[in-house]
Design an enzyme around this catalytic site. Structure first.
Site, PDB file in Angstrom:
ATOM      1  N   LYS A  75      19.614 -15.379  42.077  1.00  0.00           N
ATOM      2  CA  LYS A  75      19.713 -14.078  42.731  1.00  0.00           C
ATOM      3  C   LYS A  75      20.690 -14.131  43.900  1.00  0.00           C
ATOM      4  O   LYS A  75      20.769 -15.110  44.637  1.00  0.00           O
ATOM      5  CB  LYS A  75      18.334 -13.618  43.234  1.00  0.00           C
ATOM      6  CG  LYS A  75      17.375 -13.217  42.136  1.00  0.00           C
ATOM      7  CD  LYS A  75      16.301 -12.270  42.637  1.00  0.00           C
ATOM      8  CE  LYS A  75      16.885 -10.904  42.915  1.00  0.00           C
ATOM      9  NZ  LYS A  75      15.835  -9.899  43.213  1.00  0.00           N
ATOM     10  N   GLU A 123      13.651 -16.790  41.111  1.00  0.00           N
ATOM     11  CA  GLU A 123      14.925 -16.579  40.414  1.00  0.00           C
ATOM     12  C   GLU A 123      16.042 -17.173  41.270  1.00  0.00           C
ATOM     13  O   GLU A 123      16.540 -16.542  42.197  1.00  0.00           O
ATOM     14  CB  GLU A 123      15.150 -15.100  40.152  1.00  0.00           C
ATOM     15  CG  GLU A 123      14.095 -14.475  39.247  1.00  0.00           C
ATOM     16  CD  GLU A 123      14.273 -12.973  39.086  1.00  0.00           C
ATOM     17  OE1 GLU A 123      15.190 -12.564  38.364  1.00  0.00           O
ATOM     18  OE2 GLU A 123      13.488 -12.219  39.703  1.00  0.00           O
ATOM     19  N   GLU A 169       7.559  -2.076  43.176  1.00  0.00           N
ATOM     20  CA  GLU A 169       7.736  -3.468  43.591  1.00  0.00           C
ATOM     21  C   GLU A 169       6.988  -3.683  44.905  1.00  0.00           C
ATOM     22  O   GLU A 169       7.007  -2.812  45.776  1.00  0.00           O
ATOM     23  CB  GLU A 169       9.207  -3.835  43.863  1.00  0.00           C
ATOM     24  CG  GLU A 169      10.119  -3.925  42.677  1.00  0.00           C
ATOM     25  CD  GLU A 169      11.546  -4.329  43.092  1.00  0.00           C
ATOM     26  OE1 GLU A 169      11.747  -4.731  44.258  1.00  0.00           O
ATOM     27  OE2 GLU A 169      12.443  -4.232  42.243  1.00  0.00           O
ATOM     28  N   GLU A 218      16.027 -16.157  50.744  1.00  0.00           N
ATOM     29  CA  GLU A 218      14.615 -15.836  50.485  1.00  0.00           C
ATOM     30  C   GLU A 218      14.426 -15.031  49.202  1.00  0.00           C
ATOM     31  O   GLU A 218      13.347 -15.064  48.595  1.00  0.00           O
ATOM     32  CB  GLU A 218      14.043 -15.047  51.668  1.00  0.00           C
ATOM     33  CG  GLU A 218      14.718 -13.703  51.886  1.00  0.00           C
ATOM     34  CD  GLU A 218      14.489 -13.138  53.277  1.00  0.00           C
ATOM     35  OE1 GLU A 218      13.540 -13.584  53.954  1.00  0.00           O
ATOM     36  OE2 GLU A 218      15.275 -12.262  53.691  1.00  0.00           O
TER      37      GLU A 218
END
Length: 336
Positions: free
Chosen positions: A310, A307, A255, A315
């Site tokens: 989340k 999304e 990621e 952020e």
């Protein structure tokens, strides 16, 4: 003589092309109004994205990937780790989520994500290594060991020291957890997965260093010159691994991303676009890092979509490179 020089140029070009990596993208589904799984796969294909990471064995996604050229990193969720400490359960998991889909190009299985003795995932620490071993055994027994690599996704929060990069070291109370994992990976020629985020590395202290726009080196580490924070963070991970016997364990960046809103002054669409464009250019090239030069860096961007459901800081909802209606947030990025 001229023909020999031409041959050398052609061979060098072929070696660079061979080493060049296409960039993957992480596909999370924790948002409202997201496209269907089939539409997401079509969006990957239209944009030339040939690597995907998902965080659980979502059956509609696996069905949509059948027969495509998209390579997949599939995750074992943290809350499934304990059950996979039983070899029979791990064998069943591989049968149901891997072997059942022979037309899907599985590349990695990420057994757990950011498990850490010091964060909210600490309860899963006792289960990661045995789950990895059992999944590895099941993959090998299925005859897929050469195709699919088993690992776990770590992150920079496991490091107690990272500056300069050569001082990289895991926290004292992390070493007992991570060292056996590193040993397992080294023994079986498996990579480590690591989530690398300059965005969370105090970028406001030197924004050009975080965005790959510094015009000269910022850190001199025993002669190694660092002009971007991504390389420094990645090499700190390599240094930390080397202290525990993992000098030759390759790291795949599972990621990396940048928030575009709700994260203070640095969380802007402009900064995020700059980061993603420059990250792609850097990792696809053959520069490498100061510690590991001369090669591309396999990297997965986080994430495909914003999304809005989340948890965590606001952020966290704004890391997408596409909006839910499939529009690019940063223009046309070049993924391969």
């Amino acid at each position: 003589m001229a023909s020999k020089l031409l041959l050398l140029v052609v061979l060098a070009h072929l070696l660079i092309v061979k080493d060049a990596q296409s960039v993957g993208v992480c596909y999370g589904r924790n948002g409202d109004g997201l496209p269907s799984e089939r539409d997401v796969v079509s969006l990957f294909q239209r944009n030339g994205i040939t690597k995907m990471r998902i965080y659980d064995p979502n059956q509609p996604t696996l069905e949509a990937l059948k027969g495509t050229n998209i390579e997949l990193m599939i995750g074992v969720p943290n809350d499934a780790l304990q059950s996979l400490n039983d070899q029979n359960a791990a064998t069943t998991w591989v049968r149901d989520n891997i072997q059942r889909y022979p037309d899907v190009r599985f590349r990695y299985i990420a057994v757990g994500n950011e498990v850490d003795p010091n964060n909210g995932n600490s309860q899963y620490v006792p289960f990661v290594l045995r789950a990895m071993q059992n999944v590895y055994n099941a993959v090998s027994a299925a005859g897929l060991g050469n195709q699919i690599k088993v690992s776990t996704a770590t992150y920079t929060g496991l490091l107690g020291s990272s500056s300069p990069p050569s001082n990289g070291a895991f926290r004292d109370n992390v070493q007992g957890f991570i060292e056996p994992i590193i040993t397992f990976l080294a023994q079986n020629n498996l990579p480590m997965l690591a989530n690398i985020y300059p965005y969370f590395g105090n970028p406001s202290s030197n924004l050009p260093y975080a965005l790959f726009t510094a015009t000269q080196p910022v850190v001199n580490d025993n002669g190694r010159q660092y002009s971007n924070l991504f390389d420094a963070m990645l090499d700190a991970h390599y240094a930390a691994q080397a202290r525990l016997g993992g000098a030759n364990v390759e790291i795949v960046v599972s990621e990396s991303g940048w928030a575009s809103a709700e994260g203070g002054p640095v969380a802007t669409v402009e900064n995020a676009g700059t980061y993603y464009r420059n990250l792609i250019s850097h990792v696809r090239g053959s520069t490498g890092t100061p510690l590991k030069p001369g090669r591309s860096i396999e990297t997965y961007l986080f994430a495909m979509f914003d999304e809005n459901r989340k948890d965590g800081n606001p952020e966290e909802k704004h890391f997408g490179i596409f909006t839910p209606d499939q529009q690019p947030k940063y223009g046309q990025l070049s993924f391969n």
